[in-house]
Design an enzyme around this catalytic site. Sequence first.
Site, short mmCIF file in Angstrom:
data_model
loop_
_atom_site.label_atom_id
_atom_site.label_comp_id
_atom_site.label_asym_id
_atom_site.label_seq_id
_atom_site.Cartn_x
_atom_site.Cartn_y
_atom_site.Cartn_z
N GLU A 1 0.80 -1.24 0.00
CA GLU A 1 0.00 0.00 0.00
C GLU A 1 0.83 1.28 0.00
O GLU A 1 0.64 2.15 0.86
CB GLU A 1 -0.99 -0.03 1.18
CG GLU A 1 -1.88 -1.27 1.11
CD GLU A 1 -2.83 -1.41 2.31
OE1 GLU A 1 -2.83 -0.54 3.19
OE2 GLU A 1 -3.56 -2.42 2.35
N ASN B 1 2.04 -4.48 -3.47
CA ASN B 1 0.63 -4.88 -3.30
C ASN B 1 -0.18 -3.65 -2.88
O ASN B 1 0.26 -2.90 -2.01
CB ASN B 1 0.62 -5.94 -2.17
CG ASN B 1 -0.71 -6.61 -1.97
OD1 ASN B 1 -1.35 -7.03 -2.93
ND2 ASN B 1 -1.12 -6.75 -0.71
N HIS C 1 -10.34 -5.62 -2.62
CA HIS C 1 -11.35 -5.41 -1.57
C HIS C 1 -12.49 -4.61 -2.21
O HIS C 1 -12.44 -3.38 -2.27
CB HIS C 1 -10.75 -4.65 -0.38
CG HIS C 1 -9.74 -5.47 0.37
ND1 HIS C 1 -10.08 -6.64 1.03
CD2 HIS C 1 -8.41 -5.31 0.57
CE1 HIS C 1 -9.00 -7.15 1.60
NE2 HIS C 1 -7.97 -6.37 1.33
N GLU D 1 -6.20 -10.29 -2.15
CA GLU D 1 -7.00 -10.17 -0.91
C GLU D 1 -8.48 -10.02 -1.22
O GLU D 1 -9.18 -9.20 -0.61
CB GLU D 1 -6.52 -8.96 -0.08
CG GLU D 1 -5.03 -8.97 0.24
CD GLU D 1 -4.58 -7.81 1.11
OE1 GLU D 1 -5.41 -7.09 1.66
OE2 GLU D 1 -3.35 -7.62 1.22
N ASP E 1 -12.30 -9.81 -1.49
CA ASP E 1 -13.60 -9.99 -0.82
C ASP E 1 -14.57 -8.97 -1.42
O ASP E 1 -14.14 -7.97 -1.99
CB ASP E 1 -13.52 -9.91 0.71
CG ASP E 1 -12.72 -8.75 1.28
OD1 ASP E 1 -12.60 -7.71 0.60
OD2 ASP E 1 -12.23 -8.88 2.42
O1 G2I Z 1 -7.40 -4.34 6.26
C1 G2I Z 1 -7.57 -5.41 5.38
C2 G2I Z 1 -6.28 -5.78 4.68
C3 G2I Z 1 -5.88 -4.67 3.73
N1 G2I Z 1 -4.66 -4.99 3.02
C4 G2I Z 1 -3.54 -5.40 3.83
C5 G2I Z 1 -3.93 -6.49 4.82
O2 G2I Z 1 -2.85 -6.79 5.66
C6 G2I Z 1 -5.13 -6.07 5.64
O3 G2I Z 1 -5.41 -7.15 6.54
C7 G2I Z 1 -5.95 -6.82 7.77
C8 G2I Z 1 -6.15 -8.08 8.59
O4 G2I Z 1 -7.01 -8.97 7.92
C9 G2I Z 1 -6.78 -7.71 9.93
O5 G2I Z 1 -6.85 -8.85 10.78
O6 G2I Z 1 -5.15 -5.93 8.44
C10 G2I Z 1 -5.76 -5.46 9.63
C11 G2I Z 1 -4.94 -4.35 10.25
O7 G2I Z 1 -4.91 -3.26 9.42
C12 G2I Z 1 -5.94 -6.62 10.61
O8 G2I Z 1 -6.66 -6.20 11.75
C13 G2I Z 1 -5.93 -6.19 12.93
C14 G2I Z 1 -6.78 -5.48 13.97
O9 G2I Z 1 -7.06 -4.15 13.51
C15 G2I Z 1 -6.03 -5.42 15.26
O10 G2I Z 1 -6.84 -4.83 16.25
C16 G2I Z 1 -5.60 -6.83 15.70
O11 G2I Z 1 -4.77 -6.74 16.84
O12 G2I Z 1 -5.64 -7.50 13.39
C17 G2I Z 1 -4.84 -7.50 14.56
C18 G2I Z 1 -4.41 -8.92 14.89
O13 G2I Z 1 -5.53 -9.74 15.10
#
Ligand code: G2I
Length: 454
Positions: A156, A197, A233, A262, A264
Amino acid sequence: MKKLIIGAAALILSAGAFTLINTQAEAAVQTLQSLAAAKGKYFGSATDNPELSDTAYTAILGGGEFGQTTPGNAMKWDSTEPSQNSFSYTKGDAVVSFAQAHNMTVRGHTLLWHNQLPGWVSALPATQLQAAMENHIANVATHFKGKVFAWDVVNEPFNEDGTFRTSPFNNAMGSDYIAIALRAARAADPTAKLYINDYNTDGQGAKADGMYNLVKSLKAAGVPIDGVGFQGHLAIQYGFPTNMQANLQRFADLGVDVAITELDVRMVLPRDSTKDATQATYYSNVVKACVAVTRCVGITIWDYTDKYSWIPSVFSGQGAALPWDDSLVKKPTAYNAIAVALGGTAESASPTPSRSTSSSPPPAGACAATYKITGSWPGGFQGEVSVTGSKPGWTVKWAFANGQTISQLWGGTVSQSGANVTVTPASWNNTPPATFGFLASWNGTNAVPTVTCA
Ligand code: G2I
């Protein structure tokens, strides 16, 4: 699941009974991965460590539908180097082990991102940032060398208007940080494919143009860049990305691989059949775009089930974005759209979200039962029956219509004779309301039976 009769076996079929055996021996189960593989691509799902202890979830994740996985959080900077020069790979290793045990390849995600960056990185003086970044990449990419086929090296880097996003890296090194990061990754792992990405670059527009110009200039400068990830997304209320296939193709024409990393497709809740149908066309269009572009190497959905989707916690009131619902049941709309776009056939009897039967409310002293499919994966499913009413020592019966066989049942005692199933309660489960659950096999069709309680 459908049986695929492959060409050679189908030909022999006309020769008689002997060949029928051959046909069955060569038949393969259709999965999203097997369909994608037939097109020279992979079909994958992201996952995350907390989910790996949910056995109904892992049964599907590792059950053959997916040939690839991406750790949603486990390999990010805050997870791998929470304090400077102190590395932790436990979570990433757990995802790699699961993948290796289930024939799945792993995409490394991500070496560099402005998000989920530990505070100590942003607090460093600009003069120390390059060394810290190179050290991070060298350590993490070396640890996972040979275990990941690709890395999202930079995640990003763009603003919506196609300019470079402000980040500690950009502040310290300007946009050169991207080339420096790619070179550091190549030095640590010479064989992994190195990607940039981003999201909202799926269709043509200012942000995709920014990415296109960057990749073009990196190629011209001889910087190691092997691929571009398009996160995908999407949201049905915002329309489908403009000219997605042409957009992927123009990147491929620069001499890099492309991947949907990614995917969805969210909607404003609640779900309804019209939104599900629109969502299915989005899934279909994305898959078709990848299939049409030779250098599109594969598609990853951002976890396969609504149960573990990131969306509801970020976009309030939105969700239902994945092909499997909250109960791990396939949505026939989205799932079949993907399967058909990959060249397969639609499952005619996929479990639907409301797959349950129940008898009418029972009179005093009687009981009623509701049968529900709570999870389903190739060859197996999980069911749950709730018993209501006021009949201690109830007996629940049904007849399976499609050869389903119970392998395990909890909360009661089961006897199955052919299609006929009889369940009586465990002593502690004798008085309604009571619930029992079971695991069973299925093949082809998994109709919901009519249950009786007496
Ligand atoms: O935001 C969706 C995706 C966008 N592109 C990059 C990806 O890396 C991103 O993935 C998401 C994860 O799927 C989430 O699971 O990235 C988020 C963070 O920006 C992740 O969320 C975080 C929560 O915000 C936190 O509170 C938590 O501690 O996941 C963490 C671990 O569970």
